[in-house]
Write a protein that holds these residues in place. Sequence first.
Motif, short mmCIF file in Angstrom:
data_model
loop_
_atom_site.label_atom_id
_atom_site.label_comp_id
_atom_site.label_asym_id
_atom_site.label_seq_id
_atom_site.Cartn_x
_atom_site.Cartn_y
_atom_site.Cartn_z
N HIS A 133 0.82 -1.18 -0.09
CA HIS A 133 -0.11 0.08 0.01
C HIS A 133 0.79 1.17 0.03
O HIS A 133 1.77 1.38 0.81
CB HIS A 133 -1.04 0.01 1.26
CG HIS A 133 -1.84 1.05 1.42
ND1 HIS A 133 -1.32 2.27 2.05
CD2 HIS A 133 -2.84 1.63 0.70
CE1 HIS A 133 -2.48 3.08 2.04
NE2 HIS A 133 -3.24 2.75 1.43
N LEU A 134 0.70 2.07 -1.15
CA LEU A 134 1.30 3.43 -1.00
C LEU A 134 0.63 4.56 -0.71
O LEU A 134 1.32 5.24 0.12
CB LEU A 134 1.90 3.65 -2.67
CG LEU A 134 2.76 2.49 -3.24
CD1 LEU A 134 3.05 2.66 -4.84
CD2 LEU A 134 4.03 2.25 -2.49
N ALA A 135 -0.46 4.69 -1.06
CA ALA A 135 -1.18 5.89 -0.45
C ALA A 135 -2.73 5.81 -0.60
O ALA A 135 -3.10 4.79 -1.28
CB ALA A 135 -0.67 7.08 -1.44
N THR A 136 -3.40 6.59 0.15
CA THR A 136 -4.91 6.53 0.14
C THR A 136 -5.28 8.02 -0.31
O THR A 136 -4.66 9.11 0.07
CB THR A 136 -5.36 6.21 1.44
OG1 THR A 136 -4.96 4.87 1.60
CG2 THR A 136 -7.01 6.13 1.32
N ALA A 137 -6.40 8.18 -1.12
CA ALA A 137 -7.05 9.56 -1.14
C ALA A 137 -8.49 9.58 -0.98
O ALA A 137 -9.14 8.57 -1.27
CB ALA A 137 -6.61 9.97 -2.76
N ARG A 161 -12.93 6.29 -0.95
CA ARG A 161 -11.58 6.33 -0.73
C ARG A 161 -10.80 5.73 -1.83
O ARG A 161 -11.10 4.44 -1.97
CB ARG A 161 -11.27 6.04 0.80
CG ARG A 161 -11.72 6.88 1.77
CD ARG A 161 -11.11 6.70 3.31
NE ARG A 161 -9.74 6.89 3.24
CZ ARG A 161 -9.50 8.19 3.68
NH1 ARG A 161 -10.05 9.12 3.64
NH2 ARG A 161 -7.89 8.10 3.64
N ARG A 184 -7.27 3.56 -2.97
CA ARG A 184 -5.95 3.21 -2.51
C ARG A 184 -5.03 3.12 -3.67
O ARG A 184 -5.61 2.24 -4.77
CB ARG A 184 -6.18 1.87 -1.91
CG ARG A 184 -7.14 2.14 -0.67
CD ARG A 184 -7.36 0.55 0.15
NE ARG A 184 -6.40 0.03 0.87
CZ ARG A 184 -5.97 -1.17 0.49
NH1 ARG A 184 -6.64 -1.85 -0.24
NH2 ARG A 184 -5.01 -1.78 1.14
N ASP A 191 -5.19 14.18 -5.65
CA ASP A 191 -3.95 13.29 -5.11
C ASP A 191 -3.68 12.33 -6.29
O ASP A 191 -2.44 12.06 -6.36
CB ASP A 191 -4.77 12.50 -4.09
CG ASP A 191 -4.94 13.05 -2.73
OD1 ASP A 191 -4.12 13.16 -1.89
OD2 ASP A 191 -5.95 13.64 -2.75
N ASP A 204 -0.99 14.24 -7.87
CA ASP A 204 0.39 13.94 -7.01
C ASP A 204 0.91 12.46 -7.23
O ASP A 204 2.23 12.44 -7.24
CB ASP A 204 0.07 14.18 -5.69
CG ASP A 204 -0.58 15.70 -5.22
OD1 ASP A 204 -0.09 16.55 -6.26
OD2 ASP A 204 -1.07 16.03 -4.45
N TRP A 205 0.21 11.76 -7.42
CA TRP A 205 0.67 10.31 -7.33
C TRP A 205 1.48 9.90 -8.68
O TRP A 205 2.37 9.31 -8.78
CB TRP A 205 -0.52 9.11 -7.27
CG TRP A 205 -1.16 9.04 -6.10
CD1 TRP A 205 -0.98 9.66 -4.76
CD2 TRP A 205 -2.32 8.41 -5.75
NE1 TRP A 205 -1.66 9.36 -3.91
CE2 TRP A 205 -2.60 8.48 -4.46
CE3 TRP A 205 -3.17 7.40 -6.36
CZ2 TRP A 205 -3.85 8.05 -3.80
CZ3 TRP A 205 -4.40 6.87 -5.99
CH2 TRP A 205 -4.40 7.16 -4.56
N HIS A 213 4.55 8.52 -6.86
CA HIS A 213 4.54 6.91 -6.87
C HIS A 213 4.86 6.41 -8.02
O HIS A 213 5.29 5.44 -8.25
CB HIS A 213 3.42 6.52 -6.03
CG HIS A 213 3.34 7.03 -4.80
ND1 HIS A 213 4.00 6.92 -3.51
CD2 HIS A 213 2.32 8.00 -4.04
CE1 HIS A 213 3.55 7.48 -2.51
NE2 HIS A 213 2.58 8.24 -2.77
#
Length: 226
Positions: free
Chosen positions: A6-10, A17, A19, A97, A100-101, A105
């Motif tokens: 898991h890298l990020a959640t938005a 949400r 993932r 987000d 941004d990802w 990432h």
Amino acid sequence: MLPWIHLATAAAPGGDRLRLLRRGDEFSIRLERGNELMNSRLSGSEEALATLALDRLSGRPAPRVLIGGLGMGFTLRAAQKAAPPDARLIVSEIVPDLVDWAGLHMAAVFGDCLADPRVEVRPGDVLSEIRGAEGAFDAILLDVDNGPDGLTRADNDALYMEEGLRSAHRALSPRGILAIWSAAPDAAFTKRLTQAGFEVRAHAVRAGRTKRGARHTVWIAARQGG
């Protein structure tokens, strides 16, 4: 087999949400409740969304293209390859987000595509972009939700019902193209496109880049009328 990391959640509008997961060089964006929305190894149909649409604009000078949804950038990068140097490619993304990802990432997936001077990323709802335009775009490419059968946001239904389709018709230039991605065919939606003033063809395209595997649907709808 490598585990998913898991890298990020938005947070997405409507309380959902998202993932971002990675396994080796493979990325996956999923709803928190488990449904996978996109995968970096399944890009064929998202690329077809752009190539089928831009093929219909061949020879048109300085085309303006609105792309609904950045996702993993497959539709954008395919549009960049197909579009002429004087094109404008506007990406509307409702989840900031994800932008941004792209640079953090998933830099290996996106490369430098967002640095292209033809590209402008606008945060916000693509439906608002469409409703605020009249004859502004030569093509509108929608890779939003699961297609007409919305999965993530009930508000997305407005894109695919009569009012939303008529708004898209007004936002397009004469003979402009509305291209829509879907996980599955939908005869009722084809009929709604026709009723909204489009000349429609539904294409069955592979989810991946091989001749095997699941098929998705891409509608190419040409604006009729003046």
